[in-house]
Design a protein around this motif. Structure first.
Motif, PDB file in Angstrom:
ATOM      1  N   GLU A   1       0.908  -1.188   0.249  1.00  0.00           N
ATOM      2  CA  GLU A   1      -0.193   0.219  -0.033  1.00  0.00           C
ATOM      3  C   GLU A   1       1.001   1.367   0.143  1.00  0.00           C
ATOM      4  OE1 GLU A   1      -3.526   1.368   2.990  1.00  0.00           O
ATOM      5  OE2 GLU A   1      -1.608   1.518   3.747  1.00  0.00           O
ATOM      6  N   VAL A   2       1.730   1.642   0.784  1.00  0.00           N
ATOM      7  CA  VAL A   2       2.421   2.357   0.831  1.00  0.00           C
ATOM      8  C   VAL A   2       3.751   2.458  -0.456  1.00  0.00           C
ATOM      9  CG1 VAL A   2       4.567   3.542   2.355  1.00  0.00           C
ATOM     10  CG2 VAL A   2       2.261   2.473   3.167  1.00  0.00           C
ATOM     11  N   GLY A   3       4.475   1.201  -0.223  1.00  0.00           N
ATOM     12  CA  GLY A   3       5.114   1.154  -1.310  1.00  0.00           C
ATOM     13  C   GLY A   3       5.282   1.468  -2.591  1.00  0.00           C
ATOM     14  N   ILE A   4       4.181   1.256  -3.415  1.00  0.00           N
ATOM     15  CA  ILE A   4       3.597   1.267  -4.570  1.00  0.00           C
ATOM     16  C   ILE A   4       3.782   3.075  -5.048  1.00  0.00           C
ATOM     17  CG2 ILE A   4       1.867   1.289  -6.338  1.00  0.00           C
ATOM     18  CD1 ILE A   4       1.788  -1.595  -5.898  1.00  0.00           C
ATOM     19  N   PRO A   5       3.236   3.894  -4.220  1.00  0.00           N
ATOM     20  CA  PRO A   5       3.234   4.874  -4.422  1.00  0.00           C
ATOM     21  C   PRO A   5       4.807   6.030  -3.768  1.00  0.00           C
ATOM     22  CG  PRO A   5       1.821   4.861  -2.801  1.00  0.00           C
ATOM     23  CD  PRO A   5       1.965   3.410  -2.869  1.00  0.00           C
ATOM     24  N   GLY A   6       5.403   5.593  -2.933  1.00  0.00           N
ATOM     25  CA  GLY A   6       5.901   5.716  -2.729  1.00  0.00           C
ATOM     26  C   GLY A   6       7.512   6.105  -3.568  1.00  0.00           C
ATOM     27  N   GLY A   7       7.632   4.626  -4.322  1.00  0.00           N
ATOM     28  CA  GLY A   7       8.376   4.805  -4.981  1.00  0.00           C
ATOM     29  C   GLY A   7       7.802   4.512  -6.721  1.00  0.00           C
ATOM     30  N   LEU A   8       7.030   4.889  -6.413  1.00  0.00           N
ATOM     31  CA  LEU A   8       6.099   5.749  -7.925  1.00  0.00           C
ATOM     32  C   LEU A   8       6.760   7.441  -7.551  1.00  0.00           C
ATOM     33  CD1 LEU A   8       5.225   5.635 -10.932  1.00  0.00           C
ATOM     34  CD2 LEU A   8       2.652   6.118  -9.256  1.00  0.00           C
ATOM     35  N   ASN A   9       6.876   8.159  -6.686  1.00  0.00           N
ATOM     36  CA  ASN A   9       7.284   9.343  -5.977  1.00  0.00           C
ATOM     37  C   ASN A   9       8.869   9.441  -6.578  1.00  0.00           C
ATOM     38  OD1 ASN A   9       7.318  12.087  -5.659  1.00  0.00           O
ATOM     39  ND2 ASN A   9       6.106  11.672  -3.968  1.00  0.00           N
ATOM     40  N   PHE A  10       9.109   8.663  -6.646  1.00  0.00           N
ATOM     41  CA  PHE A  10      10.883   8.706  -6.398  1.00  0.00           C
ATOM     42  C   PHE A  10      11.543   8.549  -7.820  1.00  0.00           C
ATOM     43  CE2 PHE A  10      12.965   7.342  -2.440  1.00  0.00           C
ATOM     44  CZ  PHE A  10      12.630   8.369  -1.706  1.00  0.00           C
TER      45      PHE A  10
END
Length: 436
Positions: free
Chosen positions: A241-250
């Motif tokens: 849940e957290v990693g998909i948008p977090g990595g996408l932001n990076f």
């Protein structure tokens, strides 16, 4: 109920709504602010170090999950909420102070602030749900208040990366924490106001159940296979849940990713795209609430994990040069806009619809048939939120080695496990254990 009591109850409910939003607001600061730190010369562009603020926030759950439940029993809802708010203010203040130091010293101060903030959101997560239920008088009214609070939680999650990205614009080595001071001011103001308001509102705690005093526990939640496997599912779910948008932001904020065509205002675009993921989670939760009475948690999990695996797999294999114009929203100008992004980014954003239903579904499946062991299981689940810190670090470790999109195999495997759990792992094979 007198008018004074009624007015006080309304104020308390509104305050809890703001805290519900602040849980998501503070949690989702990790990825967009991490973009700033990873581009500092001393950090050297390391994705692993950049995501460490997010890790520290979730790492706190491992230490505070069960103590937060005990705090609620010992101090009651109001005092526990006040403690959580005070800790939250301190955590954001420390993050704010990290902007006065550059390089590794400032980075370490920031990580400390993120860790303290993690204690806060863990306490508030433990308190806010039952407190809103109490203020609503339980039943349908209490559930309604929690649903409204959950909507605000998702809304704050949508706005956070969007706001931080707009303040940053394009990240360079000269970009500093001071550039996002507005976000810190907002967070500290809300925490301070919530503390003052709640301090003067009389809230009577319900009687803490006699389960701790009289109930005998012959076993533990670990004795149930479907609960044990559900704990693992919660761990990997929060990471997804957290990693998909977090990595996408990076990925989108990295101006060196020229194949994505994001050379100007990269951080703004990255934050806006990540915000769309959280917006779809909000929409997904609202839609799921309307059909949950007719569709089982197992069916929801099987469907969403299947679709999620397909979306992530396609995002990995489609070249980043294949792009699409994606509708976005500019929070600073308060107007709709668009940006050309890789199709992979759009596919990952769509995963928000899938992840929106997974927490509740896993919780329902994992606690079915637990009876008196449910409360203990809830504390364990809160500890497993630490997965939201661990999996993104693992993914970003591989991103440093093989690139952003290939590293998403971490979340593909996590989705596959959750599919297995819904298919076979959720079956209660320990029905012979006495739970009454």
């Amino acid at each position: 109920m007198s008018n004074q009591q009624k007015n006080g109850s309304i104020i308390a409910i509104v305050t809890m709504f703001f805290l519900y939003a602040m849980i998501s607001f503070v949690t989702n600061l990790g990825a967009p602010i991490g973009v700033i730190w990873k581009n500092q010369p001393e950090i050297g562009g390391s994705n692993v170090l950049g995501i460490m603020g997010n890790f520290m926030n979730f790492f706190a759950y491992l230490f505070m999950g069960i103590p937060a439940g005990k705090m609620l029993t010992k101090f009651g809802y109001k005092r526990s909420a006040l403690i959580g708010i005070a800790v939250g203010f301190i955590g954001v203040l420390v993050q704010f102070l990290s902007g006065f130091s550059s390089g590794i010293p400032g980075f370490c101060v920031y990580l400390l602030g993120a860790f303290i903030s993690g204690f806060s959101v863990c306490i508030l997560n433990t308190v806010v749900n039952p407190m809103l239920n109490l203020l609503g008088g339980g039943g349908n009214r209490g559930n309604q208040l929690n649903l409204i609070g959950g909507t605000l939680n998702s809304l704050a999650g949508t706005m956070t990366p969007m706001l931080v990205g707009s303040l940053i614009g394009t990240v360079t080595a000269s970009t500093q924490m001071a550039d996002v001071n507005l976000v810190m001011y907002i967070a500290m103001t809300v925490f301070a106001a919530a503390f003052i308001i709640l301090l003067f509102i009389p809230i009577q705690d319900p009687e803490m159940g006699k389960v701790t005093a009289e109930t005998k526990f012959e076993h533990s939640p670990w004795s149930f296979r479907h609960c044990l496997l559900g704990v693992i599912a919660i761990f990997v779910y929060v990471g997804v849940e957290v990693g998909i948008p977090g990595g996408l932001n990076f990925y989108l904020s990295d101006s060196t990713e020229k194949g994505a065509g994001l050379l100007e205002n990269a951080a703004t675009i990255g934050g806006a795209v990540a915000a769309m993921y959280w917006l779809l989670m909000l929409i997904g939760r609202m839609c799921a609430g309307m059909i949950a009475g007719k569709v089982s948690s197992r069916q929801l999990m099987l469907t969403t994990t299947s679709i999620g695996m397909i979306l992530i797999l396609l995002a990995i294999i489609i070249p980043k040069t294949v792009t699409v114009s994606m509708p976005l929203f500019d929070i600073m100008k308060f107007q709709s806009t668009s940006a050309v992004v890789p199709v992979s980014a759009l596919l990952l954003v769509l995963c928000g619809l899938c992840t929106s239903v997974m927490w509740a579904s896993i919780f329902n499946l994992a606690t079915e048939g637990l009876g008196k062991y449910t409360a203990q299981a809830s504390g364990i689940f809160m500890m497993m939120v630490v997965g939201g810190g661990v999996l993104p670090v693992v993914q970003n470790f591989f991103a440093d080695i093989m690139g952003y999109m290939p590293s998403y195999f971490v979340y593909l495997l996590a989705m596959a496990y959750m599919f297995y759990y819904a298919l076979l792992g959720c079956k209660n094979v320990n029905k012979d254990i006495l739970v009454d």
